[in-house]
Design a protein around this motif. Sequence first.
Motif, PDB file in Angstrom:
ATOM      1  N   LEU A   1      36.882  23.693   5.007  1.00 17.45           N
ATOM      2  CA  LEU A   1      37.839  22.613   3.592  1.00 17.45           C
ATOM      3  C   LEU A   1      36.518  23.053   1.968  1.00 17.45           C
ATOM      4  O   LEU A   1      36.879  22.960   1.347  1.00 17.45           O
ATOM      5  N   CYS A   2      36.588  21.356   2.919  1.00 19.82           N
ATOM      6  CA  CYS A   2      36.041  20.920   1.655  1.00 19.82           C
ATOM      7  C   CYS A   2      34.231  21.144   1.067  1.00 19.82           C
ATOM      8  O   CYS A   2      35.153  21.059   0.018  1.00 19.82           O
ATOM      9  N   TYR A   3      33.793  22.566   1.828  1.00 20.22           N
ATOM     10  CA  TYR A   3      33.145  23.078   1.709  1.00 20.22           C
ATOM     11  C   TYR A   3      33.237  24.606   0.495  1.00 20.22           C
ATOM     12  O   TYR A   3      32.362  24.416  -0.319  1.00 20.22           O
ATOM     13  N   ALA A   4      34.440  24.375   0.989  1.00 23.84           N
ATOM     14  CA  ALA A   4      35.018  25.769   0.436  1.00 23.84           C
ATOM     15  C   ALA A   4      35.173  25.313  -0.932  1.00 23.84           C
ATOM     16  O   ALA A   4      35.335  26.156  -1.842  1.00 23.84           O
ATOM     17  N   LEU A   5      36.250  24.469  -1.225  1.00 24.27           N
ATOM     18  CA  LEU A   5      36.174  23.938  -2.377  1.00 24.27           C
ATOM     19  C   LEU A   5      35.359  23.635  -3.419  1.00 24.27           C
ATOM     20  O   LEU A   5      35.326  23.821  -4.463  1.00 24.27           O
ATOM     21  N   CYS A   6      34.112  22.783  -2.671  1.00 28.64           N
ATOM     22  CA  CYS A   6      32.506  22.838  -3.828  1.00 28.64           C
ATOM     23  C   CYS A   6      32.306  24.347  -3.819  1.00 28.64           C
ATOM     24  O   CYS A   6      32.620  24.388  -5.409  1.00 28.64           O
ATOM     25  N   LEU A   7      32.689  25.653  -3.074  1.00 31.23           N
ATOM     26  CA  LEU A   7      31.753  26.690  -3.607  1.00 31.23           C
ATOM     27  C   LEU A   7      32.981  26.788  -4.803  1.00 31.23           C
ATOM     28  O   LEU A   7      32.202  27.238  -5.492  1.00 31.23           O
ATOM     29  N   VAL A   8      34.511  26.959  -4.610  1.00 33.42           N
ATOM     30  CA  VAL A   8      34.956  27.746  -5.894  1.00 33.42           C
ATOM     31  C   VAL A   8      35.123  26.923  -7.091  1.00 33.42           C
ATOM     32  O   VAL A   8      35.311  27.427  -8.120  1.00 33.42           O
TER      33      VAL A   8
ATOM     34  N   ALA B   1      34.532  14.988 -13.067  1.00 31.19           N
ATOM     35  CA  ALA B   1      34.772  16.393 -11.710  1.00 31.19           C
ATOM     36  C   ALA B   1      32.583  16.212 -11.509  1.00 31.19           C
ATOM     37  O   ALA B   1      32.456  16.640 -10.006  1.00 31.19           O
ATOM     38  N   THR B   2      32.088  15.325 -11.874  1.00 28.43           N
ATOM     39  CA  THR B   2      30.277  15.511 -10.714  1.00 28.43           C
ATOM     40  C   THR B   2      30.763  14.487  -9.194  1.00 28.43           C
ATOM     41  O   THR B   2      30.415  14.843  -9.018  1.00 28.43           O
TER      42      THR B   2
ATOM     43  N   TYR C   1      31.598  31.162 -14.364  1.00 31.96           N
ATOM     44  CA  TYR C   1      32.343  32.077 -14.532  1.00 31.96           C
ATOM     45  C   TYR C   1      32.494  30.905 -15.666  1.00 31.96           C
ATOM     46  O   TYR C   1      32.723  32.030 -16.824  1.00 31.96           O
ATOM     47  N   LEU C   2      32.679  30.039 -15.860  1.00 39.07           N
ATOM     48  CA  LEU C   2      33.178  29.172 -17.293  1.00 39.07           C
ATOM     49  C   LEU C   2      31.842  29.937 -18.020  1.00 39.07           C
ATOM     50  O   LEU C   2      31.956  29.520 -19.703  1.00 39.07           O
ATOM     51  N   ILE C   3      30.826  29.045 -18.025  1.00 40.89           N
ATOM     52  CA  ILE C   3      29.959  29.318 -18.622  1.00 40.89           C
ATOM     53  C   ILE C   3      29.438  30.893 -19.345  1.00 40.89           C
ATOM     54  O   ILE C   3      28.754  31.044 -20.211  1.00 40.89           O
ATOM     55  N   ALA C   4      29.952  31.805 -17.952  1.00 44.49           N
ATOM     56  CA  ALA C   4      29.042  33.102 -18.395  1.00 44.49           C
ATOM     57  C   ALA C   4      30.398  33.703 -19.386  1.00 44.49           C
ATOM     58  O   ALA C   4      29.636  34.455 -19.939  1.00 44.49           O
ATOM     59  N   ALA C   5      32.008  33.312 -19.377  1.00 43.51           N
ATOM     60  CA  ALA C   5      33.147  34.303 -20.290  1.00 43.51           C
ATOM     61  C   ALA C   5      32.220  33.745 -21.805  1.00 43.51           C
ATOM     62  O   ALA C   5      31.400  32.315 -22.163  1.00 43.51           O
TER      63      ALA C   5
ATOM     64  N   VAL D   1      32.085  25.474  -7.768  1.00 45.27           N
ATOM     65  CA  VAL D   1      30.995  25.529  -8.810  1.00 45.27           C
ATOM     66  C   VAL D   1      30.943  27.030  -9.108  1.00 45.27           C
ATOM     67  O   VAL D   1      30.407  27.578 -10.035  1.00 45.27           O
ATOM     68  N   ALA D   2      31.324  27.526  -8.263  1.00 46.09           N
ATOM     69  CA  ALA D   2      31.756  29.450  -9.238  1.00 46.09           C
ATOM     70  C   ALA D   2      32.678  29.408  -9.970  1.00 46.09           C
ATOM     71  O   ALA D   2      32.395  30.939 -11.036  1.00 46.09           O
ATOM     72  N   TYR D   3      33.734  28.048 -10.270  1.00 40.07           N
ATOM     73  CA  TYR D   3      34.659  28.872 -11.545  1.00 40.07           C
ATOM     74  C   TYR D   3      33.364  28.010 -12.394  1.00 40.07           C
ATOM     75  O   TYR D   3      33.583  28.682 -13.899  1.00 40.07           O
TER      76      TYR D   3
END
Length: 91
Positions: free
Chosen positions: A73-80, A18-19, A87-91, A82-84
Amino acid sequence: MDIDWAALGQVFGVSLVATVGLVGLFTLGIVGHAPRRTQDTASSGSAAAAASPAGSAGRVSQASPVARAGGYLCYALCLVAVAYGIYLIAA
């Protein structure tokens, strides 16, 4: 104390992939926005080309619209991604 080495190896492998993937995707976004330096054939033997550092004579142009869209598009995928992760950490 008992360590589940298989689970630890899975976490390490997934986090490594992932990194590297996220950094690679962000790098592609940067490359998509980078200006292009084209070789100027008219001045290749001129004094201006000889005076330029390390043979960097040429014309600088903006990235093509397709490359810029790919960068966004690459920046948007990075943002998605990171947001995911958040979300996994907070859930």
